[in-house]
Structure formats: structure tokens, C-alpha cells
Design a protein around this motif. Structure first.
Motif, short mmCIF file in Angstrom:
data_model
loop_
_atom_site.label_atom_id
_atom_site.label_comp_id
_atom_site.label_asym_id
_atom_site.label_seq_id
_atom_site.Cartn_x
_atom_site.Cartn_y
_atom_site.Cartn_z
N VAL A 21 -12.38 19.59 13.34
CA VAL A 21 -13.83 19.37 13.41
C VAL A 21 -14.50 20.57 14.07
CG1 VAL A 21 -15.65 17.91 14.36
CG2 VAL A 21 -13.58 16.86 13.44
N TYR A 30 -21.52 4.00 13.32
CA TYR A 30 -20.19 4.37 12.86
C TYR A 30 -19.12 3.47 13.50
CZ TYR A 30 -22.18 8.66 10.99
OH TYR A 30 -22.93 9.56 10.27
N ARG A 32 -6.48 10.98 7.68
CA ARG A 32 -7.63 10.75 8.55
C ARG A 32 -7.59 11.75 9.70
NH1 ARG A 32 -11.45 8.07 6.33
NH2 ARG A 32 -12.24 7.39 8.30
N VAL A 87 -17.99 16.28 7.65
CA VAL A 87 -18.85 15.12 7.94
C VAL A 87 -19.06 15.02 9.45
CG1 VAL A 87 -18.96 12.59 7.88
CG2 VAL A 87 -18.18 13.86 5.87
N ALA A 88 -17.99 15.15 10.20
CA ALA A 88 -18.09 15.09 11.66
C ALA A 88 -18.89 16.27 12.20
CB ALA A 88 -16.69 15.08 12.27
N LEU A 103 -13.76 8.73 16.90
CA LEU A 103 -14.11 8.46 15.51
C LEU A 103 -13.03 9.04 14.61
CD1 LEU A 103 -17.74 9.73 15.84
CD2 LEU A 103 -17.18 7.38 15.38
N SER A 104 -13.03 8.61 13.36
CA SER A 104 -12.13 9.22 12.39
C SER A 104 -12.89 9.48 11.10
CB SER A 104 -10.92 8.33 12.13
OG SER A 104 -11.28 7.19 11.40
N THR A 105 -12.44 10.48 10.36
CA THR A 105 -13.04 10.84 9.09
C THR A 105 -11.97 11.50 8.23
OG1 THR A 105 -14.84 12.05 8.02
CG2 THR A 105 -13.83 13.09 9.93
N SER A 106 -12.18 11.50 6.94
CA SER A 106 -11.25 12.21 6.06
C SER A 106 -11.74 13.63 5.80
CB SER A 106 -11.08 11.46 4.74
OG SER A 106 -12.33 11.29 4.12
N ASP A 107 -12.98 13.93 6.18
CA ASP A 107 -13.56 15.25 5.96
C ASP A 107 -14.15 15.77 7.28
OD1 ASP A 107 -14.92 17.50 5.15
OD2 ASP A 107 -16.17 16.47 3.67
#
Length: 92
Positions: free
Chosen positions: A80, A37, A3, A60-61, A53-57
Motif C-alpha cells: 500500500v 469499510y 488479500r 484502492v487503499a 483493513l484488507s483489499t485485493s488491490d
């Protein structure tokens, strides 16, 4: 899957005189991110909200930040930031 955590600064008000009458709309424009989100609100003032926030990609952010335009600013998250730079280059 790793993440990626990042923080963004959502503006609620514009310093530009042209947009002073639209301050309320500006606040709504950025606030949907917190509602949509799963975000941790780090700080919430009259002028801005800082969220995590968190994302795996990271892309996307980056796309989210492009959508928000001048209503948001990335304040933490180097992966990011790199993805955002790549997207901006593609759009030139």
C-alpha cells in the motif's frame, strides 16, 4: 485472489491550534472509514483509532489514504505504501 492487509492510524484530534474548535468534525471525518469499510478496530483511544483493513488491490487503499489526507497515516502495509508513493508522484 490474494488479500493485502494494512493498518492505518485515524486521527481524532488535531494538535494544531487553528483546528482545535473543529476537533469534533475531525473525528467524524475519519470515523466514516470504520463505519463504511469492513475494518477491525485494533485500538480506539480519545485521540485516534487504529484499524486493520484488507483489499485485493493496493491502489484502492492508497486512494483511500489520499482522500483522508492528514486525518490518516499508514502504519503497516508495504504494498500500500508503494502504491501511495506512485499516486503522489502522478499528482506532482
Amino acid at each position: 485472489m490474494q488479500r493485502i492487509f494494512f493498518r492505518i492510524f485515524l486521527r481524532k484530534r488535531s494538535d494544531d491550534r487553528i483546528f482545535r474548535d473543529a476537533e469534533h468534525e475531525s473525528a467524524k471525518a475519519a470515523r466514516w472509514v470504520v463505519d463504511y469499510y469492513p475494518a477491525d478496530v485494533i485500538e480506539d483511544t480519545d485521540d485516534a483509532t487504529t484499524i486493520r483493513l484488507s483489499t485485493s488491490d493496493p491502489m484502492v487503499a492508497a486512494r483511500l489514504l489520499l482522500r483522508l489526507g492528514g486525518e490518516a497515516e499508514l502504519i503497516d502495509g508495504s504494498e500500500v505504501g508503494e502504491a501511495l508513493g506512485e499516486l503522489r508522484e502522478r499528482l506532482r
